[in-house]
Design a protein around this motif. Sequence first.
Motif, PDB file in Angstrom:
ATOM      1  N   GLN A  27      37.505  35.926  42.626  1.00  0.00           N
ATOM      2  CA  GLN A  27      37.578  37.293  42.128  1.00  0.00           C
ATOM      3  C   GLN A  27      36.651  37.535  40.945  1.00  0.00           C
ATOM      4  O   GLN A  27      36.034  38.607  40.833  1.00  0.00           O
ATOM      5  CB  GLN A  27      39.026  37.620  41.736  1.00  0.00           C
ATOM      6  CG  GLN A  27      39.951  37.864  42.921  1.00  0.00           C
ATOM      7  CD  GLN A  27      41.389  38.091  42.479  1.00  0.00           C
ATOM      8  OE1 GLN A  27      41.870  37.487  41.517  1.00  0.00           O
ATOM      9  NE2 GLN A  27      42.086  38.964  43.186  1.00  0.00           N
ATOM     10  N   VAL A  28      36.560  36.566  40.039  1.00  0.00           N
ATOM     11  CA  VAL A  28      35.744  36.768  38.842  1.00  0.00           C
ATOM     12  C   VAL A  28      34.284  36.385  39.046  1.00  0.00           C
ATOM     13  O   VAL A  28      33.449  36.668  38.171  1.00  0.00           O
ATOM     14  CB  VAL A  28      36.331  35.967  37.654  1.00  0.00           C
ATOM     15  CG1 VAL A  28      37.746  36.418  37.356  1.00  0.00           C
ATOM     16  CG2 VAL A  28      36.283  34.468  37.922  1.00  0.00           C
ATOM     17  N   ASN A  29      33.949  35.775  40.180  1.00  0.00           N
ATOM     18  CA  ASN A  29      32.581  35.327  40.423  1.00  0.00           C
ATOM     19  C   ASN A  29      31.774  36.475  41.042  1.00  0.00           C
ATOM     20  O   ASN A  29      31.699  36.630  42.267  1.00  0.00           O
ATOM     21  CB  ASN A  29      32.595  34.109  41.346  1.00  0.00           C
ATOM     22  CG  ASN A  29      31.217  33.480  41.484  1.00  0.00           C
ATOM     23  OD1 ASN A  29      30.264  33.887  40.833  1.00  0.00           O
ATOM     24  ND2 ASN A  29      31.122  32.478  42.348  1.00  0.00           N
ATOM     25  N   THR A  78      42.993  28.689  34.366  1.00  0.00           N
ATOM     26  CA  THR A  78      42.990  28.470  35.817  1.00  0.00           C
ATOM     27  C   THR A  78      41.606  28.599  36.434  1.00  0.00           C
ATOM     28  O   THR A  78      41.350  28.003  37.495  1.00  0.00           O
ATOM     29  CB  THR A  78      43.943  29.467  36.501  1.00  0.00           C
ATOM     30  OG1 THR A  78      43.578  30.802  36.142  1.00  0.00           O
ATOM     31  CG2 THR A  78      45.385  29.212  36.096  1.00  0.00           C
ATOM     32  N   VAL A  79      40.694  29.360  35.819  1.00  0.00           N
ATOM     33  CA  VAL A  79      39.373  29.552  36.418  1.00  0.00           C
ATOM     34  C   VAL A  79      38.301  28.696  35.756  1.00  0.00           C
ATOM     35  O   VAL A  79      37.218  28.516  36.332  1.00  0.00           O
ATOM     36  CB  VAL A  79      38.955  31.044  36.358  1.00  0.00           C
ATOM     37  CG1 VAL A  79      39.953  31.905  37.106  1.00  0.00           C
ATOM     38  CG2 VAL A  79      38.792  31.525  34.930  1.00  0.00           C
ATOM     39  N   VAL A 104      39.780  43.703  39.643  1.00  0.00           N
ATOM     40  CA  VAL A 104      39.267  44.416  38.461  1.00  0.00           C
ATOM     41  C   VAL A 104      39.923  43.880  37.190  1.00  0.00           C
ATOM     42  O   VAL A 104      39.253  43.651  36.163  1.00  0.00           O
ATOM     43  CB  VAL A 104      39.515  45.929  38.616  1.00  0.00           C
ATOM     44  CG1 VAL A 104      39.115  46.669  37.340  1.00  0.00           C
ATOM     45  CG2 VAL A 104      38.754  46.475  39.814  1.00  0.00           C
ATOM     46  N   LEU A 105      41.220  43.678  37.225  1.00  0.00           N
ATOM     47  CA  LEU A 105      41.955  43.194  36.052  1.00  0.00           C
ATOM     48  C   LEU A 105      41.451  41.827  35.601  1.00  0.00           C
ATOM     49  O   LEU A 105      41.220  41.603  34.396  1.00  0.00           O
ATOM     50  CB  LEU A 105      43.447  43.122  36.394  1.00  0.00           C
ATOM     51  CG  LEU A 105      44.368  42.508  35.352  1.00  0.00           C
ATOM     52  CD1 LEU A 105      44.416  43.375  34.103  1.00  0.00           C
ATOM     53  CD2 LEU A 105      45.765  42.302  35.921  1.00  0.00           C
ATOM     54  N   HIS A 106      41.237  40.907  36.534  1.00  0.00           N
ATOM     55  CA  HIS A 106      40.797  39.556  36.169  1.00  0.00           C
ATOM     56  C   HIS A 106      39.384  39.551  35.613  1.00  0.00           C
ATOM     57  O   HIS A 106      39.080  38.787  34.694  1.00  0.00           O
ATOM     58  CB  HIS A 106      40.895  38.638  37.388  1.00  0.00           C
ATOM     59  CG  HIS A 106      42.315  38.318  37.754  1.00  0.00           C
ATOM     60  ND1 HIS A 106      42.660  37.689  38.937  1.00  0.00           N
ATOM     61  CD2 HIS A 106      43.487  38.533  37.104  1.00  0.00           C
ATOM     62  CE1 HIS A 106      43.966  37.535  38.982  1.00  0.00           C
ATOM     63  NE2 HIS A 106      44.496  38.040  37.893  1.00  0.00           N
ATOM     64  N   LYS A 126      37.177  39.728  47.315  1.00  0.00           N
ATOM     65  CA  LYS A 126      36.651  38.374  47.242  1.00  0.00           C
ATOM     66  C   LYS A 126      37.791  37.365  47.077  1.00  0.00           C
ATOM     67  O   LYS A 126      38.675  37.540  46.228  1.00  0.00           O
ATOM     68  CB  LYS A 126      35.681  38.239  46.064  1.00  0.00           C
ATOM     69  CG  LYS A 126      34.297  38.807  46.343  1.00  0.00           C
ATOM     70  CD  LYS A 126      33.344  38.515  45.203  1.00  0.00           C
ATOM     71  CE  LYS A 126      31.928  38.945  45.555  1.00  0.00           C
ATOM     72  NZ  LYS A 126      30.965  38.647  44.471  1.00  0.00           N
ATOM     73  N   GLY A 127      37.740  36.309  47.901  1.00  0.00           N
ATOM     74  CA  GLY A 127      38.784  35.297  47.842  1.00  0.00           C
ATOM     75  C   GLY A 127      40.058  35.654  48.573  1.00  0.00           C
ATOM     76  O   GLY A 127      41.082  34.986  48.389  1.00  0.00           O
ATOM     77  N   PHE A 128      40.016  36.694  49.413  1.00  0.00           N
ATOM     78  CA  PHE A 128      41.233  37.113  50.101  1.00  0.00           C
ATOM     79  C   PHE A 128      41.725  36.053  51.093  1.00  0.00           C
ATOM     80  O   PHE A 128      42.906  36.024  51.444  1.00  0.00           O
ATOM     81  CB  PHE A 128      40.978  38.427  50.844  1.00  0.00           C
ATOM     82  CG  PHE A 128      42.219  39.050  51.404  1.00  0.00           C
ATOM     83  CD1 PHE A 128      43.091  39.742  50.583  1.00  0.00           C
ATOM     84  CD2 PHE A 128      42.518  38.935  52.750  1.00  0.00           C
ATOM     85  CE1 PHE A 128      44.240  40.310  51.089  1.00  0.00           C
ATOM     86  CE2 PHE A 128      43.671  39.505  53.276  1.00  0.00           C
ATOM     87  CZ  PHE A 128      44.534  40.188  52.442  1.00  0.00           C
ATOM     88  N   GLY A 129      40.838  35.177  51.546  1.00  0.00           N
ATOM     89  CA  GLY A 129      41.271  34.102  52.429  1.00  0.00           C
ATOM     90  C   GLY A 129      42.293  33.190  51.785  1.00  0.00           C
ATOM     91  O   GLY A 129      43.133  32.590  52.475  1.00  0.00           O
TER      92      GLY A 129
END
Length: 413
Positions: free
Chosen positions: A123-125, A219-220, A332-334, A382-385
């Motif tokens: 999400q943040v990438n 975590t990231v 968006v939040l992350h 992004k990353g929904f998988g």
Amino acid sequence: MQPRRPDRFEGLDYRGTSWGRGEEDAQNYQHGFPSRSFGSSGDLSQHWVTTPPDIPGSRNLHWGEKSPQYGADSHPAPPVLVEESNGSAEQLNRFAGFGIGLASLFTENVLAHPCIVLRRQCQVNYHARNYQLSPFSIINIMYSFTKKQGPRALWKGMGSTFIVQGITLGAEGIISEVTHLPRELNHKWNPKQIGGHVLLKGLVYVIVTPFYSSSLIETVQSEIIHDNPGILDCLKEGIGRVLGLGVPHSKRLLPLLVLTFPTVLHGVLHYIVSSTVHKCILFLMKKKNRPRAPTDVSNTVQNKVEDYFPELIANFASSLCADVLLYPLETVLHRLHVQGTRTIIDNTDLGYEVVPINTQYEGMKDCINAINREEGGLGFYKGFGAVVVQYTLHAVVLQITKTIYSTLVQNSG
């Protein structure tokens, strides 16, 4: 006034007599005949053989039991088998409920944590060209990270997530006691109670915002360049974020007032969606499954096991719906929380190397426009998988747990 007693009041004489037969028995006694036999007289049992009062605790009686009446069967069949079967059923019920709940909590907070780590990193990438929408690509990235950095790379930041959950529960309890805002809604709710309950949730998310930000960074952050964080680093960094102390950040760091609104918005909406879906699913499942009268211990425990699963299924479906519907807002939040924190994440395209976070969003609206313009509509997913892998794994664990307990119940029955 004459005393009311027979003419001859002697022990043996009086013992076998009644008030109307005193003279007859006295004559019998004088001629050498016994007065009356204790076992032969019908009046004997009526006047002198009585059932003693039922005193709980006396004569080895238990509470709620009564002493047997005179002439009744003195050897009733003791209900030992029924008590033993009820005791074993109760033990199996408790064991089933504890085991099923523990399996669900373990899956949600421990087994699913690698999916949460990959999901947040994707999400943040904003550099990523591969959006990782497929669960198969997520599994491939997990394998690459584990091969290069070890298994710890997928479970980083798990301690900080527990700290955030503890702060959330503690803040909710304290605010509810101080302000008298309702923590739970009863069946007879009204709009005022709903408003107070939602306000309580919003205040809790305001308090949790700085600690959620520090937990997200743990975590990231890549394990390649990041030292092992301490257990209380999440608390220290959260308090330092409020006071403006601690690790220096860049000028692109957004103030907490800018981050508070999207954090509260996401948290309150997530709670409303999940609670609504949870209530609807429970209502439909209870309406569909009518209670059945158990016939033996096996059916009793089987019904109890089946009673636990509607609640777990409702929790599973409500969390899934809330995560899917609010996934774009979470992206968006992350990104807003990570901006300006000098965080370096793993390259989710290659499975190795690292990339820095150098975004320059001015706020929530600017972040939404930038993602839509530069990455398209799928950029919000992004990353929904990782979500698909997470809830598939959760469903499999629930089904395996139910199968195991059903087999144990059948064998014990």
